[in-house]
Design a protein around this motif. Structure first.
Motif, mmCIF file in Angstrom:
data_model
loop_
_atom_site.group_PDB
_atom_site.id
_atom_site.type_symbol
_atom_site.label_atom_id
_atom_site.label_comp_id
_atom_site.label_asym_id
_atom_site.label_seq_id
_atom_site.Cartn_x
_atom_site.Cartn_y
_atom_site.Cartn_z
ATOM 1 N N LYS A 14 2.158 -1.410 -7.583
ATOM 2 C CA LYS A 14 2.521 -1.094 -6.207
ATOM 3 C C LYS A 14 3.468 -2.154 -5.678
ATOM 4 C CE LYS A 14 2.565 0.417 -1.967
ATOM 5 N NZ LYS A 14 3.160 1.698 -1.567
ATOM 6 N N TYR A 16 5.346 -2.987 -2.162
ATOM 7 C CA TYR A 16 5.455 -2.606 -0.746
ATOM 8 C C TYR A 16 6.929 -2.472 -0.368
ATOM 9 C CZ TYR A 16 0.510 -3.043 0.459
ATOM 10 O OH TYR A 16 -0.834 -2.848 0.556
ATOM 11 N N VAL A 57 -2.691 4.061 1.481
ATOM 12 C CA VAL A 57 -1.410 3.484 1.069
ATOM 13 C C VAL A 57 -0.873 4.365 -0.046
ATOM 14 C CG1 VAL A 57 -0.385 1.498 -0.121
ATOM 15 C CG2 VAL A 57 -1.998 1.119 1.740
ATOM 16 N N ASN A 58 0.418 4.636 -0.009
ATOM 17 C CA ASN A 58 1.012 5.444 -1.070
ATOM 18 C C ASN A 58 0.945 4.704 -2.392
ATOM 19 O OD1 ASN A 58 1.840 7.675 0.517
ATOM 20 N ND2 ASN A 58 3.561 6.480 1.286
ATOM 21 N N ILE B 251 3.311 5.603 9.009
ATOM 22 C CA ILE B 251 1.884 5.898 8.964
ATOM 23 C C ILE B 251 1.313 5.261 7.710
ATOM 24 C CG2 ILE B 251 0.135 7.680 8.808
ATOM 25 C CD1 ILE B 251 1.736 9.430 10.479
ATOM 26 N N LYS B 252 2.021 5.490 6.607
ATOM 27 C CA LYS B 252 1.588 4.905 5.335
ATOM 28 C C LYS B 252 2.721 4.074 4.767
ATOM 29 C CE LYS B 252 -1.173 8.646 3.457
ATOM 30 N NZ LYS B 252 -1.431 9.391 2.223
ATOM 31 N N VAL B 253 2.355 3.011 4.040
ATOM 32 C CA VAL B 253 3.404 2.244 3.351
ATOM 33 C C VAL B 253 3.269 2.445 1.858
ATOM 34 C CG1 VAL B 253 3.893 0.507 5.036
ATOM 35 C CG2 VAL B 253 1.932 0.234 3.545
#
Ligand SMILES: Nc1ncnc2c1ncn2[C@@H]1O[C@H](COP(=O)(O)OP(=O)(O)OP(=O)(O)O)[C@@H](O)[C@H]1O
Ligand SMILES: [Mg+2]
Lengths: 321, 253
Positions: A14, A16, A57-58, B251-253
């Motif tokens: 991940k 960011y 979180v994506n 909204i989401k990261v």
């Protein structure tokens, strides 16, 4: 026959949007029904990992499965199985305990169940506060409300992100008792913590994460065996070329320069052992100038793992799996 | 569809409104009543009829709309902004609900409130001003569609906003002026030449005139055109929301 793994994470990374890499090729399997403790210093990526599994979180590249279902594609089925107690206390302050717990249950698509919710609130000593607004509760009570919310829809998997931060000793004990109870009901529990004792007390398995990498995953019992090891180091007045055949004892090793004898033993075995070793050495004319004993702790392992010199760390059996 | 979840959010939002009814219902009703007293009864009695409608009656649809637009935006924006601000949005994001269901629940609740508010103001207005409604069905249809559209817009605003200031600025600095200039208090035919054309670029003109048409059967622009404009704006808001959830924007990261 259900799959033994309830959560499997493969090659998850991940980054960011800021460009910060929070997770780096994580591979991790959580077994059905276990209590898994995820240990790591601040910023290690614990919350990020949990947040991805919970849909906050994506995810980056990688494969994430819960009970055989894909976390992104089958998000509905996956999320129904999961309860989350977040690290931060975020609750709507003007709401009552009862309303907020009912809201969560509704969000998970479950019909209201006053009997179950009453039992839940009682078990968390929140029943007499059920009509109180959340802002009138103490910090520890608010945290319990978060737990009640996470359990309101009877999840199979419970994530607890630092559940004991800011919680007093008594509540902590109650909390552990409740977690054990959940485990007995077959709930899989994943908790993050900075406290090694917590992992020691509660977990079936322990994982250590640092700088976005899993550096160790181990059965706690296995880890404790390593921890339970003590070392007795004897400094010899003069170098010894070799150990005489008569003092060949299991666990007794002569250093390369012949100046030190190291005896590794288990604290849980008979204390007579050391005496026997020393007597045997004496009997064969091996004297020593100084003596010291030491014990490795989970703390030591943790520190050496996260300070980066993984080579010196206790070798983990099977490693991160 | 996770109907339980939609119901849970909807009920939560409605409760929030009821809990704060003084601020969310009573205060807009009172301030709109002041307009009726001042513009309708006091000044209105000295004004000429417009298109055969008394001035006091003429401004009723526009005044209702003014409140509906501002309240729809505010209410929907706060509905989604507050969970973002306090962090309770985690709960919505972690729940087994789709973006579509989230929007239905939040926008549905906000729009319900707007429609109810609109009807309350309508009844209140009837106490000050004498008027009748030619096309009640269309009146209700316009009210619902406009409420839904501006709640969608409010939802977008609530996701976009980074602070309370941004949240307040759009209704105050954009929607209020556009509504005042959009023919709430006058027919755009009363404007001097070039300004009539300029006014047609103000989207609120279409809303006000469509709504007023449903009351009195008179309008500066075609009612069908008004309706199309509302749908167009609704479509734009829906596309933005679709994009927000697709990218997780803010909204989401
Ligand atoms: N939204 C974000 N954008 C950019 N970086 C982030 C974001 N959230 C977290 N990070 C960074 O990712 C890293 C991991 O954060 P994370 O919250 O997962 O750590 P953690 O292990 O839970 O730490 P702690 O023990 O302090 O809770 C940190 O360096 C953090 O600064
Ligand atoms: Mg954390």
């Amino acid at each position: 026959m259900p799959d033994e793994a309830i959560i499997s994470v493969s090659n998850l990374s991940k980054v960011y949007p800021s460009g910060f890499q929070a997770l780096d090729n994580i591979n991790l399997t959580i077994k059905r029904g276990e209590i898994f403790a995820l240990l790591g210093p601040n910023g290690a990526g614990k919350t990020t990992l949990i947040s991805i599994l919970c849909g906050l979180v994506n995810p980056g590249p990688g494969e994430l499965k819960v009970d055989g279902l894909d976390v992104v594609k089958d998000y509905r089925a996956v999320r129904r199985k999961i309860g989350l107690v977040p690290q931060e206390i975020s609750i709507s302050m003007f709401e009552t305990v009862w309303a907020t717990v009912n809201l969560t249950r509704g969000l998970y698509g479950k019909k209201p169940d006053n009997v179950y919710l009453e039992k839940l609130l009682r078990s968390l000593s929140l029943w007499d506060k059920k009509d109180n607004k959340l802002m009138t509760l103490s910090g520890g009570m608010k945290r319990r409300v978060l737990i009640a919310k996470a359990l309101s829809h009877q999840p199979q998997v419970l994530f607890l992100d630092e559940p004991t931060a800011g919680v007093d000793v008594e509540l902590r004990r109650d909390m552990w008792q409740m977690i054990r109870g959940l485990k007995n009901d077959g709930v899989t529990i994943i908790l993050t913590t900075h406290y090694i004792e917590e992992a020691e007390d509660m977990a079936d398995r322990v994982g250590v994460i640092n700088k976005g990498r899993i550096v160790l995953v181990e059965e706690k019992a296995e880890l404790m065996k390593k921890l339970g090891r003590r070392e007795l180091v004897l400094e010899l007045p003069a170098p010894l070329p070799a150990l005489p055949a008569a003092v060949q004892i299991d666990g007794l090793v002569l250093s390369a320069d012949g100046k030190k004898l190291t005896y590794t033993y288990d604290t849980r075995s008979d204390y007579g052992e050391i005496g026997r070793v020393i007597r045997t050495l004496y009997d064969h004319g091996i004297e020593f100038r100084d003596l010291q004993t030491s014990q490795s702790t989970l703390e030591d392992i943790f520190v050496s793992l996260v300070s980066g010199n993984d080579a010196n760390a206790v070798e983990s059996k099977g490693g991160a799996q | 569809m996770n109907f339980q979840a939609i119901k849970a959010i909807y009920r939560y939002e409605i409760n929030r409104t009821l809990r704060t009814w003084k601020q969310s219902i009573a205060s807009p009703v009172i301030s709109t009543s002041l307009y009726f007293i001042v513009f309708g009864s006091a000044i209105g009695s000295r004004m000429m009829d417009i298109d055969g409608v008394s001035y006091a009656a003429f401004i009723v649809p526009g005044l209702i709309l003014l409140t509906i637009l501002v309240e729809s935006i505010n209410n929907a924006a706060f509905g989604i902004y507050m969970p973002r601000f306090t962090g309770t949005i985690y709960e919505i994001l972690a729940a087994p609900i789709s973006a579509f269901e989230i929007v239905i629940a939040y926008v549905g609740a906000a729009a319900t409130k707007s429609v109810v508010l609109g009807l309350i103001i309508l009844l209140t207005a009837r106490g000050f001003v004498d008027f009748s409604i030619v096309y009640p069905f269309w009146m209700l249809a316009f009210l619902v569609l406009i409420s839904v559209t501006f709640c969608l817009f409010g939802f977008v605003l609530g996701v976009w906003a980074d602070g309370f200031e941004r949240l307040q600025i759009v209704p105050m600095m954009v929607v209020m002026p556009l509504t005042f200039l959009g023919g709430s208090f006058y027919s755009i035919n009363m404007l001097p030449g070039i300004w009539q054309t300029v006014a047609l670029f103000n989207p609120v003109v279409y809303l006000v005139n469509g709504f007023r048409w449903s009351f009195y059967g008179v309008s500066d622009v075609n009612a069908a055109l008004s309706l199309s404009m509302i749908f167009l704006f609704m479509l734009i808001c829906l596309s933005v929301i679709w994009w927000i959830f697709k990218t997780g924007y803010k909204i989401k990261v």
